[in-house]
Design a protein around this motif. Structure first.
Motif, PDB file in Angstrom:
ATOM      1  N   GLN A 127       0.816  -1.212   0.000  1.00  0.00           N
ATOM      2  CA  GLN A 127       0.000   0.000   0.000  1.00  0.00           C
ATOM      3  C   GLN A 127       0.854   1.269   0.000  1.00  0.00           C
ATOM      4  O   GLN A 127       0.582   2.210  -0.743  1.00  0.00           O
ATOM      5  N   HIS A 128       1.912   1.304   0.821  1.00  0.00           N
ATOM      6  CA  HIS A 128       2.749   2.508   0.893  1.00  0.00           C
ATOM      7  C   HIS A 128       3.464   2.776  -0.427  1.00  0.00           C
ATOM      8  O   HIS A 128       3.640   3.917  -0.825  1.00  0.00           O
ATOM      9  N   ILE A 129       3.837   1.725  -1.141  1.00  0.00           N
ATOM     10  CA  ILE A 129       4.486   1.882  -2.446  1.00  0.00           C
ATOM     11  C   ILE A 129       3.480   2.403  -3.469  1.00  0.00           C
ATOM     12  O   ILE A 129       3.758   3.345  -4.213  1.00  0.00           O
ATOM     13  N   ASN A 130       2.293   1.802  -3.478  1.00  0.00           N
ATOM     14  CA  ASN A 130       1.276   2.220  -4.452  1.00  0.00           C
ATOM     15  C   ASN A 130       0.753   3.619  -4.172  1.00  0.00           C
ATOM     16  O   ASN A 130       0.442   4.367  -5.101  1.00  0.00           O
ATOM     17  N   GLU A 131       0.685   4.006  -2.905  1.00  0.00           N
ATOM     18  CA  GLU A 131       0.280   5.384  -2.589  1.00  0.00           C
ATOM     19  C   GLU A 131       1.317   6.376  -3.107  1.00  0.00           C
ATOM     20  O   GLU A 131       0.969   7.422  -3.647  1.00  0.00           O
ATOM     21  N   ALA A 132       2.593   6.030  -2.958  1.00  0.00           N
ATOM     22  CA  ALA A 132       3.659   6.911  -3.459  1.00  0.00           C
ATOM     23  C   ALA A 132       3.595   6.999  -4.984  1.00  0.00           C
ATOM     24  O   ALA A 132       3.749   8.083  -5.558  1.00  0.00           O
ATOM     25  N   LEU A 133       3.363   5.880  -5.651  1.00  0.00           N
ATOM     26  CA  LEU A 133       3.281   5.879  -7.109  1.00  0.00           C
ATOM     27  C   LEU A 133       2.103   6.715  -7.599  1.00  0.00           C
ATOM     28  O   LEU A 133       2.256   7.578  -8.472  1.00  0.00           O
ATOM     29  N   THR A 134       0.926   6.458  -7.049  1.00  0.00           N
ATOM     30  CA  THR A 134      -0.269   7.160  -7.525  1.00  0.00           C
ATOM     31  C   THR A 134      -0.236   8.652  -7.187  1.00  0.00           C
ATOM     32  O   THR A 134      -0.798   9.459  -7.920  1.00  0.00           O
ATOM     33  N   SER A 135       0.450   9.030  -6.108  1.00  0.00           N
ATOM     34  CA  SER A 135       0.549  10.456  -5.775  1.00  0.00           C
ATOM     35  C   SER A 135       1.427  11.208  -6.777  1.00  0.00           C
ATOM     36  O   SER A 135       1.399  12.430  -6.837  1.00  0.00           O
ATOM     37  N   HIS A 136       2.190  10.453  -7.581  1.00  0.00           N
ATOM     38  CA  HIS A 136       3.026  11.052  -8.629  1.00  0.00           C
ATOM     39  C   HIS A 136       2.521  10.687 -10.030  1.00  0.00           C
ATOM     40  O   HIS A 136       3.282  10.594 -10.987  1.00  0.00           O
ATOM     41  N   ASP A 137       1.223  10.414 -10.125  1.00  0.00           N
ATOM     42  CA  ASP A 137       0.563  10.120 -11.403  1.00  0.00           C
ATOM     43  C   ASP A 137       1.088   8.861 -12.106  1.00  0.00           C
ATOM     44  O   ASP A 137       1.061   8.770 -13.328  1.00  0.00           O
ATOM     45  N   ALA A 138       1.580   7.891 -11.328  1.00  0.00           N
ATOM     46  CA  ALA A 138       1.965   6.595 -11.879  1.00  0.00           C
ATOM     47  C   ALA A 138       0.893   5.577 -11.476  1.00  0.00           C
ATOM     48  O   ALA A 138       0.154   5.787 -10.504  1.00  0.00           O
ATOM     49  N   LEU A 139       0.798   4.498 -12.213  1.00  0.00           N
ATOM     50  CA  LEU A 139      -0.189   3.465 -11.901  1.00  0.00           C
ATOM     51  C   LEU A 139       0.296   2.575 -10.763  1.00  0.00           C
ATOM     52  O   LEU A 139       1.501   2.358 -10.615  1.00  0.00           O
ATOM     53  N   PRO A 140      -0.626   2.042  -9.962  1.00  0.00           N
ATOM     54  CA  PRO A 140      -0.223   1.111  -8.905  1.00  0.00           C
ATOM     55  C   PRO A 140       0.304  -0.193  -9.515  1.00  0.00           C
ATOM     56  O   PRO A 140       0.007  -0.517 -10.664  1.00  0.00           O
ATOM     57  N   VAL A 141       1.102  -0.926  -8.736  1.00  0.00           N
ATOM     58  CA  VAL A 141       1.685  -2.182  -9.210  1.00  0.00           C
ATOM     59  C   VAL A 141       1.188  -3.350  -8.368  1.00  0.00           C
ATOM     60  O   VAL A 141       0.723  -3.177  -7.241  1.00  0.00           O
ATOM     61  N   ASP A 142       1.315  -4.539  -8.952  1.00  0.00           N
ATOM     62  CA  ASP A 142       0.944  -5.769  -8.249  1.00  0.00           C
ATOM     63  C   ASP A 142       2.120  -6.338  -7.464  1.00  0.00           C
ATOM     64  O   ASP A 142       1.936  -7.143  -6.559  1.00  0.00           O
ATOM     65  N   GLY A 143       3.326  -5.928  -7.843  1.00  0.00           N
ATOM     66  CA  GLY A 143       4.496  -6.468  -7.166  1.00  0.00           C
ATOM     67  C   GLY A 143       5.797  -5.900  -7.700  1.00  0.00           C
ATOM     68  O   GLY A 143       5.810  -4.916  -8.453  1.00  0.00           O
ATOM     69  N   ILE A 144       6.870  -6.563  -7.299  1.00  0.00           N
ATOM     70  CA  ILE A 144       8.226  -6.135  -7.619  1.00  0.00           C
ATOM     71  C   ILE A 144       8.997  -7.343  -8.139  1.00  0.00           C
ATOM     72  O   ILE A 144       8.956  -8.421  -7.539  1.00  0.00           O
ATOM     73  N   ILE A 145       9.677  -7.170  -9.248  1.00  0.00           N
ATOM     74  CA  ILE A 145      10.596  -8.191  -9.746  1.00  0.00           C
ATOM     75  C   ILE A 145      11.972  -7.792  -9.230  1.00  0.00           C
ATOM     76  O   ILE A 145      12.488  -6.719  -9.563  1.00  0.00           O
ATOM     77  N   GLY A 146      12.554  -8.646  -8.382  1.00  0.00           N
ATOM     78  CA  GLY A 146      13.801  -8.321  -7.709  1.00  0.00           C
ATOM     79  C   GLY A 146      15.008  -9.084  -8.230  1.00  0.00           C
ATOM     80  O   GLY A 146      14.944  -9.807  -9.228  1.00  0.00           O
ATOM     81  N   ALA A 147      16.102  -8.927  -7.501  1.00  0.00           N
ATOM     82  CA  ALA A 147      17.391  -9.495  -7.896  1.00  0.00           C
ATOM     83  C   ALA A 147      17.369 -11.018  -7.998  1.00  0.00           C
ATOM     84  O   ALA A 147      18.117 -11.582  -8.797  1.00  0.00           O
ATOM     85  N   ASP A 148      16.527 -11.689  -7.229  1.00  0.00           N
ATOM     86  CA  ASP A 148      16.479 -13.155  -7.307  1.00  0.00           C
ATOM     87  C   ASP A 148      16.104 -13.619  -8.711  1.00  0.00           C
ATOM     88  O   ASP A 148      16.768 -14.477  -9.294  1.00  0.00           O
ATOM     89  N   VAL A 149      15.082 -13.025  -9.293  1.00  0.00           N
ATOM     90  CA  VAL A 149      14.654 -13.381 -10.652  1.00  0.00           C
ATOM     91  C   VAL A 149      15.672 -12.885 -11.667  1.00  0.00           C
ATOM     92  O   VAL A 149      15.998 -13.594 -12.634  1.00  0.00           O
ATOM     93  N   LEU A 150      16.196 -11.695 -11.460  1.00  0.00           N
ATOM     94  CA  LEU A 150      17.179 -11.146 -12.394  1.00  0.00           C
ATOM     95  C   LEU A 150      18.430 -12.023 -12.454  1.00  0.00           C
ATOM     96  O   LEU A 150      18.984 -12.242 -13.532  1.00  0.00           O
ATOM     97  N   GLN A 151      18.849 -12.554 -11.322  1.00  0.00           N
ATOM     98  CA  GLN A 151      20.008 -13.455 -11.313  1.00  0.00           C
ATOM     99  C   GLN A 151      19.693 -14.765 -12.020  1.00  0.00           C
ATOM    100  O   GLN A 151      20.500 -15.255 -12.811  1.00  0.00           O
ATOM    101  N   LYS A 152      18.519 -15.327 -11.772  1.00  0.00           N
ATOM    102  CA  LYS A 152      18.130 -16.580 -12.435  1.00  0.00           C
ATOM    103  C   LYS A 152      18.086 -16.415 -13.949  1.00  0.00           C
ATOM    104  O   LYS A 152      18.391 -17.336 -14.695  1.00  0.00           O
ATOM    105  N   GLY A 153      17.689 -15.246 -14.403  1.00  0.00           N
ATOM    106  CA  GLY A 153      17.582 -14.984 -15.833  1.00  0.00           C
ATOM    107  C   GLY A 153      18.835 -14.388 -16.442  1.00  0.00           C
ATOM    108  O   GLY A 153      18.823 -14.025 -17.620  1.00  0.00           O
ATOM    109  N   LYS A 154      19.910 -14.283 -15.637  1.00  0.00           N
ATOM    110  CA  LYS A 154      21.160 -13.669 -16.120  1.00  0.00           C
ATOM    111  C   LYS A 154      20.856 -12.334 -16.809  1.00  0.00           C
ATOM    112  O   LYS A 154      21.284 -12.060 -17.940  1.00  0.00           O
TER     113      LYS A 154
END
Length: 150
Positions: free
Chosen positions: A105-132
């Motif tokens: 909620q705190h992330i989506n409130e920050a995004l929407t307060s700056h005219d960005a759309l809310p997100v469902d989640g975050i793709i982090g370093a774990d996936v980025l490492q698996k995908g090289k």
């Protein structure tokens, strides 16, 4: 000189388009368990995450976790863990992916307060490492290495 795109394509990388948001975050579309969602690409996040309010939406099976989440100004947040999920980003697919679930909620409130759309989640370093992963900021593209077939 060969372009980065051609170089990575020869090495079996898949190009995924990224969108630069009004908040200067890189955003992408991905599927969890066959269901599409909007995600921020975050190289500083150690784990990929999904909002607690999206458990049913993405058909996640979760269990309590002892881990406390911290990030984007919030600390000591309760989390849950979901394992054995399928993640598809563009034509790149990975099975048995785990997600940390917590209140975004705190992330989506920050995004929407700056005219960005809310997100469902975050793709982090774990996936980025698996995908090289390779990120091309110039073309707003993410490249993930295609898994070798055995």
């Amino acid at each position: 000189m060969v372009s980065l795109k051609k170089y990575l394509k020869k090495r079996k990388y898949i190009a995924i388009p990224l969108t630069l948001t009004a908040t200067h975050h890189l955003e992408l579309m991905a599927e969890i368990n066959g269901i599409s969602g909007r995600f921020i690409l975050d190289t500083g996040a150690s784990n990929s995450c999904v909002g607690l309010d999206k458990i049913e939406h993405f058909k996640l099976i979760s269990k309590a976790s002892e881990v406390k989440a911290a990030g984007a100004g919030a600390t000591n947040m309760e989390t849950q863990l979901s394992t054995k999920n399928t993640l598809k980003i563009g034509d790149w697919k990975k099975k048995k992916v785990k997600f940390i679930l917590f209140n975004l909620q705190h992330i989506n409130e920050a995004l929407t307060s700056h005219d960005a759309l809310p997100v469902d989640g975050i793709i982090g370093a774990d996936v980025l490492q698996k995908g090289k992963a390779v990120i091309d900021y110039d073309t707003s593209s993410l490249y993930l290495k295609k898994k070798k077939r055995s």
